[in-house]
Enzyme design. Structure first.
Site, PDB file in Angstrom:
ATOM      1  N   ARG A 259     -13.752   3.253   4.221  1.00 48.52           N
ATOM      2  CA  ARG A 259     -12.570   3.969   3.715  1.00 48.52           C
ATOM      3  C   ARG A 259     -13.047   5.305   3.165  1.00 48.52           C
ATOM      4  O   ARG A 259     -13.589   5.365   2.071  1.00 48.52           O
ATOM      5  CB  ARG A 259     -11.945   3.109   2.605  1.00 48.52           C
ATOM      6  CG  ARG A 259     -10.553   3.441   2.221  1.00 48.52           C
ATOM      7  CD  ARG A 259     -10.162   2.686   0.963  1.00 48.52           C
ATOM      8  NE  ARG A 259     -10.720   3.324  -0.216  1.00 48.52           N
ATOM      9  CZ  ARG A 259     -11.041   2.684  -1.348  1.00 48.52           C
ATOM     10  NH1 ARG A 259     -10.889   1.381  -1.451  1.00 48.52           N
ATOM     11  NH2 ARG A 259     -11.534   3.348  -2.368  1.00 48.52           N
ATOM     12  N   HIS A 263      -8.460   4.414  -2.337  1.00 49.41           N
ATOM     13  CA  HIS A 263      -7.683   3.238  -1.913  1.00 49.41           C
ATOM     14  C   HIS A 263      -6.251   3.679  -1.618  1.00 49.41           C
ATOM     15  O   HIS A 263      -5.722   3.461  -0.531  1.00 49.41           O
ATOM     16  CB  HIS A 263      -7.711   2.162  -3.001  1.00 49.41           C
ATOM     17  CG  HIS A 263      -6.730   1.060  -2.780  1.00 49.41           C
ATOM     18  ND1 HIS A 263      -6.820   0.191  -1.720  1.00 49.41           N
ATOM     19  CD2 HIS A 263      -5.617   0.694  -3.469  1.00 49.41           C
ATOM     20  CE1 HIS A 263      -5.806  -0.665  -1.766  1.00 49.41           C
ATOM     21  NE2 HIS A 263      -5.067  -0.374  -2.813  1.00 49.41           N
ATOM     22  N   TYR A 272     -15.738   5.570  -8.940  1.00 50.32           N
ATOM     23  CA  TYR A 272     -16.448   4.293  -8.793  1.00 50.32           C
ATOM     24  C   TYR A 272     -17.364   4.230  -7.569  1.00 50.32           C
ATOM     25  O   TYR A 272     -17.985   3.219  -7.315  1.00 50.32           O
ATOM     26  CB  TYR A 272     -15.448   3.123  -8.789  1.00 50.32           C
ATOM     27  CG  TYR A 272     -14.299   3.235  -7.797  1.00 50.32           C
ATOM     28  CD1 TYR A 272     -14.494   2.961  -6.446  1.00 50.32           C
ATOM     29  CD2 TYR A 272     -13.017   3.597  -8.218  1.00 50.32           C
ATOM     30  CE1 TYR A 272     -13.465   3.059  -5.544  1.00 50.32           C
ATOM     31  CE2 TYR A 272     -11.962   3.689  -7.305  1.00 50.32           C
ATOM     32  CZ  TYR A 272     -12.186   3.414  -5.977  1.00 50.32           C
ATOM     33  OH  TYR A 272     -11.154   3.510  -5.086  1.00 50.32           O
TER      34      TYR A 272
END
Lengths: 374, 352
Positions: A259, A263, A272
């Site tokens: 990805r 998200h 993160y």
């Protein structure tokens, strides 16, 4: 009685086109023609343009949350292209736009959905897919049920369902796999292992070496493919789909991808994720390797790339216009689709725009004005 | 292999039963059990409609944990009577998909207590599918099974789910109290285009009554007025209806006559019949085998107050279970449940 091995198995990995666009000629036989690759490449350019514009729409307050597909286009389109349009059924989660568009979903439906309009879920006649499924994993069971219906009706169709690596931790995943396996239904489980479930990395999601091995527990044919390799994804998907169509039961595919974006628009992956990791995966971008492959064959050039991007911009601009200019729903539409036939109480509420909690005697209804629009 | 399939047609519209046809008499000598009435309803519908299948734990080879599906595997075969893995969320979700592609699944939960592990499918998917797809994908599944305490099954196996599930719009909830209604309501449930939760009681499966051999469909949202009286309205649904009748019997000996209303369906709720009765009697006792807090009884009382406050001569009373987990002990469980004594006491209180 001596101890003996009662079961052993392994998981194959498939890559046909590497990161530099080099192709294994033997494996590439019977995959996609260059003509098909060119067509699918334009689709991918369109989808990436949609991502970029959708992100901007969200940031400027013109759309709700949006999950970018960036980096996963090959996984979606390679598998989607292996399914027969108008015959097979796609049962998506929410990060396989390319497959849905390929099967005929008008692009502005996706924007409508994320703008918070249920009409984006009214799948047009002729497009075989279920609406996007936002709860994690629930749609895999629906796919199993749809495939069960194919089997009962003796129709040579296949359901292909999409989900991420995180979804394989859900009970729904295991229940769907077990049902598909025991009932031997024509269903393909397509996992987009994009390494991250929001902020939780794959190795914290599971202690399994591969996602693909989970299918071994259900005695299901399973494979891990380079999910950024259009040819590998397509080949594995086609094999699984045709096996299912011929009565060979369900299969599992783990597409290893990444990805590249957040998200959704609601998080910031930089908080993160290590930039080095992201940079490494940018080098494995499915579109970069396709471009290198096509350039090497003299089928692509900077000019062609520019033209493709220009085409996508014009196309997506129209898509945004279509989504933003759709007639607003009537407030009274809220009552229409809770039951197949609108019950008396809801009919009264629709007529009067008064809720039951106001305690209106139905015989005294009609106090409110006509339903208004916003 | 053919590749020329047409786009699959959307699920065929349900052929709704003709509710104008008068229902057959409740009187007769064809005495069968509640479980046989349920079986008859399913079998009659399955003979007419090949889209229907029954799936659940132990429904096929074992003829059902409670023998409701006895003989059905022999008649309909293993593709239509299916033993499932122990996986309630699994078969609930599978039914959703099958219904989306035009089948008409009947899902048997051995106990509605076990449906809790399928909550995401039955509460978060089933009732919302039609709405979230803008009216495109209905979910005509019948979920049925045993609901309620009374068999010394302990706290975890004695759930009355109606209190919890009735809060969710998009489902219909049916709860018969006798074999005659069980057949007619289950047939309607199977023909209905919406998802239906059909709540049976393990304690009633052996109950016997006349059940007409012919086909009949009882419409949803129509309460049955089982007794008529001027003094108080007793409202109930499911197994406790039988306790209400016993209480009414005892009260009549004292000269107290009640309307006893069997709601038969909770969603839709026939509130009009309740209001009409309350306007006549001025008093109401609602009997409900769920916990009292935010129960179906609470909803009935609320609606009565909203619509018929000025007709009330006494505050509405509820007879629910005690507000504790269901006891395992036989004597404690009996005291925990609504019973004729408690119901009669509540009626007397409204008249005191």
């Amino acid at each position: 009685m001596p101890s003996r091995t009662v079961y052993s198995a392994s998981v194959e990995y498939l890559q046909i086109m590497d990161e530099e666009g080099h192709v294994d000629a033997k494996l590439a036989k019977d995959t996609l023609s260059d003509e098909e690759i060119l067509k699918l490449y334009q689709f991918m350019v369109d989808c990436r343009q949609l991502d970029e514009i959708a992100f901007k729409l969200q940031r400027s307050g013109r759309m709700g949350t949006y999950p970018q597909n960036k980096g996963q286009e090959a996984a979606a389109i390679g598998s989607g292209y292996a399914a027969k349009k108008g015959v097979d059924f796609l049962v998506p989660c929410y990060r396989e736009n390319a497959a849905l568009f390929l099967h005929g979903l008008p692009m502005h439906y996706i924007l409508l959905h994320w703008m918070g309009d249920e009409r984006g879920n009214q799948i047009p006649e002729g497009v075989n897919m279920t609406p996007l499924s936002i709860p994690i994993g629930t749609q895999m069971l629906h796919a199993t049920g749809i495939a069960w219906a194919f089997k009962l009706k003796k129709e040579p169709r296949v359901a292909i369902t999409y989900f991420g690596d995180g979804a394989t931790s859900e009970g729904d995943f295991h229940e769907a796999m077990n049902f598909a396996s025991t009932l031997q239904v024509p269903c393909v489980f397509f996992c987009q292992n994009n390494q991250w479930a929001i902020s939780v990395p794959r190795d914290q999601q599971m202690n399994s070496a591969t996602v693909a091995q989970k299918a071994l527990a259900y005695d299901m044919p399973t494979i891990q493919v380079d999910g950024n390799d259009l040819l590998a994804v397509h080949k594995a998907s086609k094999d699984a789909i045709e096996r299912a169509r011929q009565g060979g039961g369900p299969s599992f595919i783990e597409a290893v991808t990444y990805r590249l974006a957040d998200h959704t628009t609601a998080d910031d992956a930089r908080r993160y994720r290590d930039t080095k990791e992201v940079d490494a995966w940018i080098g494995k971008d499915p579109m970069i390797r396709l471009r290198k492959y096509l350039e090497r064959k003299n089928l692509w050039s900077d000019e062609k790339q520019k033209a493709a991007e220009e085409k996508a911009k014009v196309f997506v601009a129209d898509v945004v216009k279509a989504a933003e200019t759709i007639e607003k729903p009537l407030i009274s539409d809220i009552f229409d689709y809770t039951y197949a036939e609108i019950p008396e109480e809801l009919e009264r509420q629709k007529r009067t725009m008064r809720t039951s909690s106001l305690g209106q005697d139905p015989t005294q209804a009609g106090l409110a004005a006509e339903p208004s629009t916003y | 292999m053919t590749t020329t399939l047409e786009h699959p047609a959307l699920p065929e519209p349900a052929i709704l039963p003709d509710f104008t046809k008068p229902l057959p008499s409740r009187e007769g000598d064809r005495i069968i059990q509640f479980r046989e009435a349920l079986r008859e309803a399913m079998s009659e519908e399955m003979r007419k409609d090949s889209r229907i299948f029954l799936m659940g734990e132990e429904v096929a080879q074992y003829n059902g944990a409670y023998k409701i599906s006895q003989g059905m595997l022999d008649e309909f075969g293993p593709l239509r009577i299916i033993d499932s893995p122990i996986s309630e969320n699994g078969f609930a979700g599978l039914a959703v998909g099958a219904a989306m592609y035009g089948l008409r699944p009947i899902i048997e939960f051995m106990s509605w207590s076990f449906s809790l592990v399928a909550a995401d499918q039955i509460l978060n998917n089933v009732p919302k599918m039609l709405y979230m797809s803008g009216g495109q994908w209905g979910c005509p599944v019948v979920f049925r099974g045993n609901d309620g305490a009374g068999g010394q099954l302990g706290s975890t196996h004695s759930w009355c789910v109606e209190g919890l599930y009735a809060n969710v719009p998009g489902v219909k909830i049916v709860i018969p109290s006798n074999p005659y209604d069980a057949k007619g309501l289950l047939k309607t449930a199977i023909a209905d285009p919406d998802p239906v939760f059909f709540l049976e009681s393990e304690r009633m499966l052996g109950d016997k009554a006349h059940v007409p051999p012919e086909e009949y469909y009882i419409p949803f949202g129509q309460a049955a007025l089982l007794r008529e009286g001027k003094d108080c309205t007793i409202v109930s649904f499911g197994r406790p209806v039988n306790f209400c009748l016993e209480a009414d019997e005892a009260l009549r000996a004292e000269g107290i006559e009640c309307d006893v209303l069997d709601m038969r369906t909770i969603r839709p709720l026939d509130i009009d019949s309740i209001i009409a009765s309350v306007k006549k009697t001025g008093r109401i006792v609602v009997v409900d085998q769920c916990w009292p807090f935010a129960s179906v009884a609470s909803e009935v009382v609320t609606q009565v107050i909203e619509r018929a406050f000025d007709w009330l001569d006494h505050q509405p009373l509820r007879v629910n279970t005690e507000d504790v987990p269901t006891p395992y002990s036989k004597i404690l469980e009996a005291e925990y449940l609504p019973n004729p004594r408690k119901i009669a006491a509540a009626v007397r209180k409204t008249l005191a």
